[in-house]
Design a protein around this motif. Structure first.
Motif, short mmCIF file in Angstrom:
data_model
loop_
_atom_site.label_atom_id
_atom_site.label_comp_id
_atom_site.label_asym_id
_atom_site.label_seq_id
_atom_site.Cartn_x
_atom_site.Cartn_y
_atom_site.Cartn_z
N ALA A 192 -24.76 13.80 -5.99
CA ALA A 192 -24.24 14.07 -7.33
C ALA A 192 -23.88 12.78 -8.06
O ALA A 192 -24.12 12.64 -9.27
CB ALA A 192 -23.02 14.99 -7.24
N LYS A 193 -23.33 11.81 -7.33
CA LYS A 193 -22.99 10.52 -7.93
C LYS A 193 -24.24 9.80 -8.42
O LYS A 193 -24.21 9.09 -9.43
CB LYS A 193 -22.26 9.65 -6.92
CG LYS A 193 -20.85 10.11 -6.57
CD LYS A 193 -20.25 9.18 -5.52
CE LYS A 193 -18.87 9.63 -5.10
NZ LYS A 193 -18.31 8.78 -4.02
N ALA A 194 -25.34 9.96 -7.67
CA ALA A 194 -26.57 9.23 -8.00
C ALA A 194 -27.42 9.95 -9.04
O ALA A 194 -28.38 9.38 -9.56
CB ALA A 194 -27.39 9.01 -6.72
N ALA A 195 -27.08 11.19 -9.35
CA ALA A 195 -27.89 11.97 -10.29
C ALA A 195 -27.77 11.39 -11.71
O ALA A 195 -26.74 10.84 -12.08
CB ALA A 195 -27.44 13.43 -10.28
N PRO A 196 -28.86 11.50 -12.51
CA PRO A 196 -28.82 10.99 -13.90
C PRO A 196 -27.71 11.64 -14.72
O PRO A 196 -27.08 10.98 -15.55
CB PRO A 196 -30.20 11.38 -14.45
CG PRO A 196 -31.06 11.54 -13.25
CD PRO A 196 -30.18 12.06 -12.16
N LYS A 197 -27.48 12.94 -14.49
CA LYS A 197 -26.40 13.64 -15.17
C LYS A 197 -25.50 14.29 -14.13
O LYS A 197 -26.00 14.84 -13.15
CB LYS A 197 -26.95 14.72 -16.11
CG LYS A 197 -27.72 14.18 -17.31
CD LYS A 197 -28.15 15.31 -18.22
CE LYS A 197 -28.87 14.79 -19.45
NZ LYS A 197 -29.30 15.90 -20.35
N PRO A 198 -24.21 14.22 -14.31
CA PRO A 198 -23.31 14.85 -13.34
C PRO A 198 -23.51 16.36 -13.32
O PRO A 198 -23.71 16.97 -14.37
CB PRO A 198 -21.91 14.47 -13.84
CG PRO A 198 -22.10 14.15 -15.29
CD PRO A 198 -23.48 13.57 -15.40
N PRO A 199 -23.48 16.98 -12.15
CA PRO A 199 -23.67 18.43 -12.08
C PRO A 199 -22.51 19.17 -12.73
O PRO A 199 -21.37 18.72 -12.70
CB PRO A 199 -23.72 18.70 -10.57
CG PRO A 199 -22.96 17.57 -9.95
CD PRO A 199 -23.23 16.37 -10.82
N LYS A 200 -22.82 20.31 -13.32
CA LYS A 200 -21.78 21.12 -13.93
C LYS A 200 -21.05 21.91 -12.84
O LYS A 200 -21.66 22.33 -11.86
CB LYS A 200 -22.39 22.09 -14.94
CG LYS A 200 -23.00 21.41 -16.16
CD LYS A 200 -23.53 22.45 -17.14
CE LYS A 200 -24.11 21.77 -18.39
NZ LYS A 200 -24.64 22.78 -19.35
N PRO A 201 -19.75 22.09 -12.99
CA PRO A 201 -19.03 22.91 -12.02
C PRO A 201 -19.52 24.35 -12.06
O PRO A 201 -20.01 24.83 -13.10
CB PRO A 201 -17.57 22.79 -12.46
CG PRO A 201 -17.62 22.38 -13.89
CD PRO A 201 -18.86 21.55 -14.04
#
Length: 455
Positions: A369-378
């Motif tokens: 999740a830290k490395a993803a281009p966009k942070p995941p939505k809760p």
């Protein structure tokens, strides 16, 4: 380090307000450097010099022995209970039969402190009240009355300068003391204790993980709770939800002459439960202090007695009625427990499930999740509730959940130290934490994850 000169107290100058502390951004603000004991910071601070590796050399002088398996536990696959929980003389679940009004839980720590003071075992208690007008701003105090101890009940979930009363303690002339605090504070206290000139020192520790500065707590509450201004206490429980205890005014208030406690009559409590997976993690990355990302003493290994929640399965009860984990490390800790045993309900601990898969899934998903281009939505609340319900039934419970939490935070913090503090930070990691890392490093999925991280 050469011995300190005889007049070191007169020569040392506390760190001035607003000036950087010796550990800089990794300072946990334990309060040591706010006194002339700053002269010993290089050999006492949990984040300087040997750092938390110093715990291993202090265990035997404090407890009479080091944790079992300390020398052999680095062998892959070798596991010993004390690697996770530290030196253990006794381990229980417990609660106060008649809970302390206003405590976060049932008031185990408060009850022990009150009885020690009331029965003359100690002359003073180092504990933490709330600053006037701010329920979460810690204000350390050397309490000498039962009323002062009771005023300190309840957790203040922020970095707290408990040791800033060291000069006051020495000037008071009190010789029998109970100190209540978290791991980094206790490590510094044990390091400088010979210079305090005390006749008796008892230490009650609490679990501590992912703490932060006062401003960070406000940010967490605003993003996680629907009513941050009324949150009195909170805890990450074993049902995979954060439980927020809210306290709201109750009208009309009952007058003191009614014979009832006016504080209890003018407020009403209710609980809000938010699944871990519904928290906006992208907005909370800066809430945790760098010192907590560098900590490997979740279980407060140098306290005589440790009280916390982590190892107890959720019992579908509010915190003010819930069991906690009570760990005795030595004879002093046993004496503390024996003093209040008639006032407590004690049970044998439980353990169920296998933590390993859950540890790796939690860590890898977080890193991805830290490395993803966009942070995941809760997750939406209904989905988070469903997932929490499922995991509570198939996941680790009791002491195995505690091991899950310790393993996850050890691996996560190891990666943080490796990335942000380099070889000097790695050298501060205790062997018992290295043993946990070594055990998971042999897991193919974790090894592949580490390999991908290094590319």
């Amino acid at each position: 380090m050469p011995p300190l000169p005889p007049n070191w107290r007169d020569r040392a100058r506390p760190i001035a307000p607003g000036r950087p502390y010796p550990a800089q951004e990794h300072c946990s603000q334990c309060g040591l450097c706010d006194t002339y004991y700053v002269a010993q910071v290089k050999t006492a601070c949990a984040f300087l010099g040997e750092g938390m590796r110093r715990i291993e050399s202090l265990e035997a002088p404090v407890h009479g022995r080091s944790r079992l398996g300390q020398q052999t536990s680095l062998k892959a696959g070798k596991s010993d209970p004390e690697r996770h929980f530290g030196v253990t003389q006794g381990l229980y679940y417990g609660r106060v039969r008649q809970p302390v009004a206003g405590a976060q839980w049932t008031g185990v720590v408060t009850t022990i402190a009150v009885e020690l003071l009331r029965q003359g075992y100690v002359d003073g208690v180092v504990c933490v009240q709330s600053a006037p007008g701010d329920r979460f701003q810690p204000q350390p105090i050397l309490a000498t009355t039962v009323e002062e101890v009771l005023a300190a009940r309840g957790v203040k979930p922020t970095l707290s300068p408990n040791l800033n009363i060291l000069a006051e303690l020495e000037q008071s002339g009190l010789k029998k003391i109970l100190f209540c605090g978290v791991g980094c504070q206790v490590q510094a206290l044990r390091s400088i204790a010979p210079d305090l000139g005390l006749d008796q020192l008892y230490v009650i520790g609490t679990h501590c993980v992912d703490n932060g500065r006062r401003s960070g707590l406000d940010q967490f509450l605003k993003t996680a709770s629907t009513s941050p201004e009324t949150v009195q206490h909170y805890e990450f429980m074993q049902d995979y939800q954060v439980h927020f205890k809210h306290r709201i005014p109750q009208n009309p208030p009952q007058p003191p002459e009614s014979g009832q406690n006016p504080e209890l009559n003018t407020f009403q409590e209710y609980y809000e439960q938010v699944p871990y997976f519904c928290l906006p993690s992208a907005e909370l990355t800066t809430v945790i202090a760098p010192s907590c990302y560098s900590c490997f003493d979740y279980m407060n290994g140098l306290a005589d007695l440790v009280v916390g929640y982590m190892g107890v399965p959720y019992q579908n009860q509010p915190m003010s009625q819930h069991l906690q984990q009570i760990l005795v490390r030595n004879d002093r800790g046993q004496a503390l427990l024996d003093l209040v045993k008639p006032l407590l309900e004690l049970q044998a601990p439980q353990s169920r499930g296998d933590r390993r898969t859950f540890v790796l899934q939690t860590l890898i998903q977080e890193e991805q999740a830290k490395a993803a281009p966009k942070p995941p939505k809760p997750l939406p609340r209904w989905a988070g509730k469903l997932l929490a319900w499922i995991l509570t039934r198939i996941g680790p419970q009791g002491l195995e959940f505690a091991r899950y939490s310790i393993d996850y935070h050890t691996l996560r913090n190891y990666l943080y130290v490796q990335r942000h503090r380099g070889p000097a930070g790695i050298a501060q990691i205790p062997d018992y934490a290295r043993a946990i890392v070594a055990e998971y490093a042999n897991d193919p999925s974790f090894a592949q994850f580490l390999d991908n991280q290094s590319r």
